[in-house]
Design an enzyme around this catalytic site. Sequence first.
Site, PDB file in Angstrom:
ATOM      1  N   GLU A 126      48.933  32.178  43.507  1.00  0.00           N
ATOM      2  CA  GLU A 126      47.850  32.835  43.032  1.00  0.00           C
ATOM      3  C   GLU A 126      47.597  34.131  43.853  1.00  0.00           C
ATOM      4  O   GLU A 126      47.116  35.038  43.335  1.00  0.00           O
ATOM      5  CB  GLU A 126      46.644  32.013  42.923  1.00  0.00           C
ATOM      6  CG  GLU A 126      45.437  32.668  42.796  1.00  0.00           C
ATOM      7  CD  GLU A 126      44.137  31.767  42.733  1.00  0.00           C
ATOM      8  OE1 GLU A 126      43.274  31.953  42.133  1.00  0.00           O
ATOM      9  OE2 GLU A 126      44.224  30.810  43.472  1.00  0.00           O
ATOM     10  N   ASP A 134      35.646  35.794  43.160  1.00  0.00           N
ATOM     11  CA  ASP A 134      34.591  35.096  43.588  1.00  0.00           C
ATOM     12  C   ASP A 134      35.406  34.435  44.797  1.00  0.00           C
ATOM     13  O   ASP A 134      36.339  33.501  44.523  1.00  0.00           O
ATOM     14  CB  ASP A 134      34.251  34.053  42.298  1.00  0.00           C
ATOM     15  CG  ASP A 134      35.300  33.715  41.559  1.00  0.00           C
ATOM     16  OD1 ASP A 134      36.367  34.589  41.403  1.00  0.00           O
ATOM     17  OD2 ASP A 134      35.179  32.643  40.707  1.00  0.00           O
TER      18      ASP A 134
END
Length: 522
Positions: free
Chosen positions: A478, A294
């Site tokens: 991340e 996403d």
Amino acid sequence: MIVTRLRPLVLLPVLAFLLQAQNAPPSPADIYGPLFGAVQEAQVFPDGKTFADAVPRQAPQAIMAAYAREKPVGKTALAAFVRRHFSVRGDTQARPPLRERIRELWPILGRAPFAAVAGSSALGLDHGYVVPGDRFQEIYYWDSYFTMLGLKADGQAPLIEAMLADFVDLVERYGHVPNGTRTYYLSRSQPPFLALMMDLSDNRDPVLAKRRLAALIREHDYWMAGANCLDASGACGHVVRMPDGSLLNRYWDARDTPRDESWREDRETAARAAPRPATVVQRDLRAAAESGWDFSSRWLADPMRLETIHTTDIVPVDLNSLLWMAETRIAARATAAGDAETARRFTDMAARRKAAIDRYLWVAGEKRFADWDRIARRPTAARTAASLFPLFAGLASTEQARAVAATTRTTLVGEGGLRTTGIRTGQQWDAPNGWAPLQWVAVEGLGRYGEQTLAKDIARRWIATVARTYAETGKLLEKYDVEERRPGGGGEYPTQDGFGWTNGVTAAMLERWPDLGERSAR
């Protein structure tokens, strides 16, 4: 001269009065009190002036609250705490090696069991676990598999067992593993890695094995529940009927409202999509969140416009590869338990799924596996790292694997690792970003089929990117820009620090190829 004769207990109030009169700001010792004393007493830095000159990364009140909460004791724990909360002169030299830093982070990212609080969105857990980090302070489903790879490499078997117990509990409570342990995540799951997590366990207790098998079957039922409501539309829930009548799966969410965690953003995206119904757009946004990607051009009709998202129209190759892996592992566990009927049933399902993947998701002329657009009734044009999941699963043929390896080498390998897709859109799951889970899927999948040179090359590039960014910032992130070897960007929120799956994948790669760590350190 009078002041010099005062006892210390008298001197301190006098000095405080004098400083107040001069309107002098407090010193670091005044501000950070017990933390300052602990750092200096432990000689975290050889020169006491180093910490006295450190620059806080947060408000002092937040730092002291974190100190009171975490209670770091000893030189190593205090050093890790200071690195996270302060910018320190010469910190590049003070940082531990990358591999050591990952080991330091496990207790920092670890969390204790807790009971749910009325009115809170957090779902209680009975066992310890590891969070990704930063804004992600709950356990996440597919993140956890890649985190566990690092826990395995670092001998953290009890924590792996604890996290598995949490996931089995979640399946028993809710019928599936939610996206994350928040109430607002219960309407969807994430890529199903539970069966692979169980492969990492060393526990051979037959009673536990029976419970775990039951959880895998129940999770599979969740993904296949839509088979009972298929109508002329050809899809229901997570299930899609393909043109020949075979069944494959899609990402889907039981709700069609804006996500609680991105309420404003989803409403704005749905408004831009008019006249498409907002409920349709919002479900597609939610389904993309279930995919973990996403967001990405992979789900967009127009790669440059998020409002053209149509995730639920797409039959994804990664999801179906993972469900094939789950089916084969359920069959194997049922065989070991002496349940021949269940073993036969899941072996048959896996065979049918593999045949459908070969028929609809393999594009021989383009040497790639692809997603399938069920409305257009053809493979999508998106060239993505998801093409490597059939290799990771072991369901590709040798010829298919060779072809995918060649395509990967020419279209997805960047200077600093594997690109997510080949196009730049500003979405975080597109170029130039690379993500730890996809690096591992590629390395494992290519290695499985004898493409070791390419697998190790991707690992080398990735580790060099992580090491370079760590050397410059002291952080494990991340996502990364694998073109420029720097922190990644794009998406709905800033790049996050921590970071569970980056730590896990990097540790697992360095465990396999220690020489790559030596090279990245040069």
